[in-house]
Design a protein around this motif. Sequence first.
Motif, mmCIF file in Angstrom:
data_model
loop_
_atom_site.group_PDB
_atom_site.id
_atom_site.type_symbol
_atom_site.label_atom_id
_atom_site.label_comp_id
_atom_site.label_asym_id
_atom_site.label_seq_id
_atom_site.Cartn_x
_atom_site.Cartn_y
_atom_site.Cartn_z
ATOM 1 N N ASN A 212 -1.964 -5.082 -7.423
ATOM 2 C CA ASN A 212 -1.561 -3.805 -7.226
ATOM 3 C C ASN A 212 -2.806 -2.838 -6.917
ATOM 4 N N SER A 213 -2.417 -2.123 -5.680
ATOM 5 C CA SER A 213 -3.637 -1.239 -5.332
ATOM 6 C C SER A 213 -3.788 0.059 -6.381
ATOM 7 N N VAL A 214 -2.803 0.266 -7.019
ATOM 8 C CA VAL A 214 -2.955 1.335 -8.442
ATOM 9 C C VAL A 214 -3.297 2.637 -7.801
ATOM 10 N N ASN A 215 -4.285 2.896 -6.996
ATOM 11 C CA ASN A 215 -4.485 4.228 -6.261
ATOM 12 C C ASN A 215 -3.706 4.350 -5.134
ATOM 13 N N SER A 216 -3.450 5.463 -4.833
ATOM 14 C CA SER A 216 -2.602 6.021 -3.647
ATOM 15 C C SER A 216 -3.370 6.225 -2.302
ATOM 16 N N PHE A 217 -2.916 5.739 -1.158
ATOM 17 C CA PHE A 217 -3.498 5.877 -0.001
ATOM 18 C C PHE A 217 -2.589 6.828 1.069
ATOM 19 N N TRP A 218 -3.121 7.110 2.171
ATOM 20 C CA TRP A 218 -2.232 7.758 3.124
ATOM 21 C C TRP A 218 -2.212 6.921 4.409
ATOM 22 N N PHE A 219 -1.007 6.639 4.959
ATOM 23 C CA PHE A 219 -0.800 5.951 6.221
ATOM 24 C C PHE A 219 -0.374 7.017 7.311
ATOM 25 N N THR A 220 -0.917 6.703 8.357
ATOM 26 C CA THR A 220 -0.521 7.783 9.471
ATOM 27 C C THR A 220 -0.191 6.640 10.701
ATOM 28 N N ASN A 221 0.965 6.713 11.494
ATOM 29 C CA ASN A 221 1.353 5.740 12.465
ATOM 30 C C ASN A 221 1.086 6.219 13.893
ATOM 31 N N ALA A 222 1.466 5.669 14.523
ATOM 32 C CA ALA A 222 0.839 5.894 15.914
ATOM 33 C C ALA A 222 1.863 7.356 16.575
ATOM 34 N N GLN A 223 2.876 7.704 15.919
ATOM 35 C CA GLN A 223 3.516 8.867 16.166
ATOM 36 C C GLN A 223 2.912 9.978 15.360
ATOM 37 N N GLY A 224 2.071 9.832 14.638
ATOM 38 C CA GLY A 224 1.484 10.986 13.725
ATOM 39 C C GLY A 224 2.009 11.176 12.490
ATOM 40 N N LYS A 226 2.829 10.882 8.639
ATOM 41 C CA LYS A 226 1.807 10.472 7.556
ATOM 42 C C LYS A 226 2.623 10.297 6.389
ATOM 43 N N ARG A 227 2.405 9.239 5.328
ATOM 44 C CA ARG A 227 3.026 9.272 4.337
ATOM 45 C C ARG A 227 2.022 8.748 2.992
ATOM 46 N N ALA A 228 2.430 9.182 2.091
ATOM 47 C CA ALA A 228 1.405 8.586 0.996
ATOM 48 C C ALA A 228 2.030 7.119 0.266
ATOM 49 N N VAL A 229 1.286 6.219 0.082
ATOM 50 C CA VAL A 229 1.622 4.900 -0.271
ATOM 51 C C VAL A 229 0.688 4.325 -1.217
ATOM 52 N N ARG A 230 1.459 3.368 -1.964
ATOM 53 C CA ARG A 230 0.766 2.355 -2.700
ATOM 54 C C ARG A 230 1.081 0.874 -2.423
ATOM 55 N N TRP A 231 0.526 -0.086 -2.621
ATOM 56 C CA TRP A 231 0.614 -1.412 -2.166
ATOM 57 C C TRP A 231 0.650 -2.496 -3.007
ATOM 58 N N ARG A 232 1.072 -3.503 -3.133
ATOM 59 C CA ARG A 232 0.918 -4.672 -3.968
ATOM 60 C C ARG A 232 1.163 -5.928 -3.014
ATOM 61 N N TRP A 233 0.105 -7.148 -3.618
ATOM 62 C CA TRP A 233 0.457 -8.478 -3.058
ATOM 63 C C TRP A 233 1.233 -9.189 -4.082
ATOM 64 N N GLN A 234 2.360 -9.508 -3.501
ATOM 65 C CA GLN A 234 3.588 -9.792 -4.459
ATOM 66 C C GLN A 234 3.584 -11.639 -4.168
ATOM 67 N N PRO A 235 3.378 -12.431 -4.926
ATOM 68 C CA PRO A 235 3.127 -13.712 -4.964
ATOM 69 C C PRO A 235 4.717 -14.301 -4.253
ATOM 70 N N GLN A 236 4.353 -15.243 -3.371
ATOM 71 C CA GLN A 236 5.575 -16.024 -2.862
ATOM 72 C C GLN A 236 5.775 -17.300 -3.803
ATOM 73 N N ALA A 237 4.726 -17.768 -4.472
ATOM 74 C CA ALA A 237 5.006 -18.729 -5.513
ATOM 75 C C ALA A 237 5.615 -18.372 -6.694
#
Length: 368
Positions: A212-224, A226-237
């Motif tokens: 887990n990223s645990v901390n939050s970040f901001w994503f901004t797309n090409a259209q401007g 902006k959203r607050a996000v967190r992310w995780r690597w979820q195993p396929q195994a």
Amino acid sequence: MSLFRYTRAGQGPQSPRTHSPLPWIALIALILGVVALAFAWLAGWIGRDRLTAQRFTDTIEATGPAHPGFRRAHSKGVCVSGWFEPSAQAPTLSSARVFSQARVPVMGRLSIGGGDPYGADNTARVRSIAVQMVSDDGQEWRMAMNSFPFFAVPTAEAFYEQTRAQIPDPATGKPDPQKMAAVLAKYPSAQAFQQWAKSAPWTSSWANTTFNSVNSFWFTNAQGQKRAVRWRWQPQAPVVEMDADARKQADVDFLSQELQQRLTSGPVRWNLVVSQAAPGDAIDDPSVPWPESRDQVVAGVLSLDRMQSQEEGACGQLNFDPLIVPSGVRGSDDPILAARSAVYSQSFNRRERERASGNVEQPKEAAQ
């Protein structure tokens, strides 16, 4: 303010009016003084009671024996490499090039918690992954992620208190339980973290662990947008849990042994799952988890197909600073995120100096 006064476009500069230089000299002196004070403050030369990266790293070092040349935390690990492939939905989240490039090379590190480079895998409650993605335009994205879903405490000062409570008492050689009890009593999130550590499943592999990223970040797309996000690597195994008996019987290096064997059958993979904040969600407090009901997007797949020791691999020379991000990604104002970045840098500089001077602890096998 310019020293020249410009007239209308195309007419060029006029001669400056004559003024006394004293106000400018005073202003320059003031600016230089502020800059000097800022550098002194950041370096810890003034404000001795202030929490600095140096003090924090010193405290981390005090929690256990010294291991020069190694990371101060998550000291035991292996280097890994592979690639990342974004999903079709990824560019709607962020304009980061890694979300539009067909395949991005990845170099990373899998590790366990703690400051012992010879620690036992079968007793390490925390596991971690760090990755570096470099897109074809030269931008880097470095992630440092953990198996726990939220942070134990809400602020950098609280993190410092928690770390100090783990320093062994000289009389017993062990941390004072009363100091840790005081931290638990002061911060309810520390109690929740302790409950997670007691109840969360122990998985049988790095490959089936969620990070887990645990901390939050901001994503901004090409259209401007902006959203607050967190992310995780979820195993396929498939997740395989280990009970207490299985952990007791496991080798102290079972995670690297298992991964090496698993890689003989092909790459190991994780989905990058991005969660988007809803109104009212804690963005700058990593001790507050977000509900699983938040909007989630699978932004791509991480594939790792090679493993090396951290002595032989390139990951040992890299600082996985979580605030090294590409255009389209920005760190939040989470104070622990800033503290992690500063302490990672301090730790990196210290071990690089140790390596440059030859003050490096040799692997146990070589020392025998």
